[in-house]
Design an enzyme around this catalytic site. Structure first.
Site, PDB file in Angstrom:
ATOM      1  N   LYS A  49       1.112  -1.244  -0.005  1.00  0.00           N
ATOM      2  CA  LYS A  49      -0.018   0.144  -0.058  1.00  0.00           C
ATOM      3  C   LYS A  49       0.860   1.117   0.150  1.00  0.00           C
ATOM      4  CE  LYS A  49      -3.661  -2.355   2.288  1.00  0.00           C
ATOM      5  NZ  LYS A  49      -4.358  -2.886   3.667  1.00  0.00           N
ATOM      6  N   GLN A  93      -4.255  -1.773  10.086  1.00  0.00           N
ATOM      7  CA  GLN A  93      -4.105  -3.030   9.381  1.00  0.00           C
ATOM      8  C   GLN A  93      -4.613  -4.231  10.172  1.00  0.00           C
ATOM      9  OE1 GLN A  93      -3.046  -3.457   6.124  1.00  0.00           O
ATOM     10  NE2 GLN A  93      -3.988  -5.575   6.383  1.00  0.00           N
ATOM     11  N   ASP A 116     -10.762   3.207   5.270  1.00  0.00           N
ATOM     12  CA  ASP A 116     -11.131   1.754   5.037  1.00  0.00           C
ATOM     13  C   ASP A 116     -12.587   1.379   4.869  1.00  0.00           C
ATOM     14  OD1 ASP A 116      -9.367  -0.501   4.738  1.00  0.00           O
ATOM     15  OD2 ASP A 116      -8.726  -0.711   6.644  1.00  0.00           O
TER      16      ASP A 116
END
Ligand code: NDP
Length: 304
Positions: A49, A93, A116
């Protein structure tokens, strides 16, 4: 049969985003990654990412905590990033260690920085078809794949396998909404669904997200189906140096001859997830700019 090239589609989105970011005159978008522990898959996902962010011109900042970090310390970092005006997006994450509740942690992130799309408010907005919210990156990537591959969804029967918060459920909501892609008749299946094959056989579009290698076989789909395989499963492969290979939830070799379009694994949905994260970050950045502009305007109109 056409193979949907997720790498190529993601690449064109990355190029579009890089062009847009390149034209920004002053500040650039900033995304913050929080990683807890050293799970190799998480390390590799975050690294990937960051690499894509860098290519686009998005600044990324990484915060790493040991796996025994306490909730208070982690939340203090999230609070600090929420307050930091330079930071537009925050990504935690997953998976997190067992002693830290994921939903509570995702909800600690300001919904305006929740790139997200896991915050309860953003999930609520998705249910209400309010487009001001952030949509989780994998389902958003599925929609973009469907759109750019010109797969028809209106009035079609879309069967989603898997009801997780991060993939199956939001994917089903997106396909049923009054928009395109969408306007579909959606059936959402899970581990308790009975006569699964009789349902999957009705699918015009099948979205598989269950985490079971090669689960969907040729006898479970109808001729002409479009298949979006979200699954990423490691299976043993002694012929490879790594000792494993990645396969999807769909038995690609068996199903491809019946499908009109199909995503491969790897190289299908996977690259789209990262591209959509960057898309969300740029949106967060633009929204921050608009909010700051409105605030300045209001302040300038305030009587002395
Ligand atoms: P979860 O484990 O959270 O959810 C799996 C879902 O599949 C559950 O709803 C479960 O049902 C259902 N399920 C499991 N077994 C069966 C079965 N035999 N028949 C029908 N339904 C079943 O997984 P995720 O949604 O997080 O991930 C799914 C897959 O997608 C994984 O392979 C994952 O690696 C991959 N993935 C890929 C991403 C990408 O970027 N391409 C991103 C995220 C995930 P129940 O609810 O009843 O338990």
């Amino acid at each position: 049969m056409r193979i949907i090239d997720g790498n190529a589609i993601a690449e064109s989105i990355i190029e579009e985003l890089a062009n847009e970011v390149g034209q920004l005159s002053d500040t650039k978008p900033v995304v913050a990654f929080i990683r807890v522990g050293d799970d190799p898959a998480s390390v590799s996902y975050v690294r990937k990412k960051q690499k894509i962010a860098d290519r686009i011109g998005i600044e990324s900042r990484l915060y790493v905590f040991p796996s025994n970090v306490c909730k208070e310390e982690l939340f203090a970092q999230i609070d600090e990033l929420n307050k930091d005006n330079e930071v537009n997006g925050i990504l935690i994450q997953a998976p997190l260690p067992e002693h830290i509740d994921e939903t509570e942690t995702f909800n600690r992130v300001s919904h305006n920085k929740d790139v997200d799309g896991f915050h309860t408010l953003n999930i609520g907005k998705l249910c209400q078809e309010d487009e001001s919210g952030f949509v989780a990156c994998t389902p958003a990537g599925i929609v973009e794949l469907i759109k750019r591959s010109e797969i028809e969804t209106q009035g079609k029967h879309i069967v989603v396998l898997g009801r997780s918060q991060i993939v199956g459920k939001p994917a089903a909501l997106l396909m049923v909404r009054k928009a395109l892609p969408g306007n579909a008749t959606v059936t959402l299946c899970h581990s308790r669904t009975q006569n699964l094959a009789s349902i999957t056989c009705q699918a015009d579009v099948l979205i598989a997200a269950i985490g079971r290698p090669n689960f969907v076989t040729a006898d479970m789909v109808k001729e002409g189906v479009c298949v979006i395989d979200v699954g990423i499963n490691r299976v043993k492969d002694v012929s490879r140096k790594s000792g494993y290979k990645l396969v999807g939830d769909v038995d690609f070799n068996a199903v491809e001859s019946k499908a009109s379009q199909i995503t491969p694994v790897p190289g299908g949905v996977g690259p789209m997830t990262v591209a959509m994260l960057m898309h969300n970050t740029l949106r967060a950045f633009k929204a921050t700019k608009i909010r700051s502009f409105i605030l300045m305007l209001l302040l300038s109109l305030r009587p002395n």
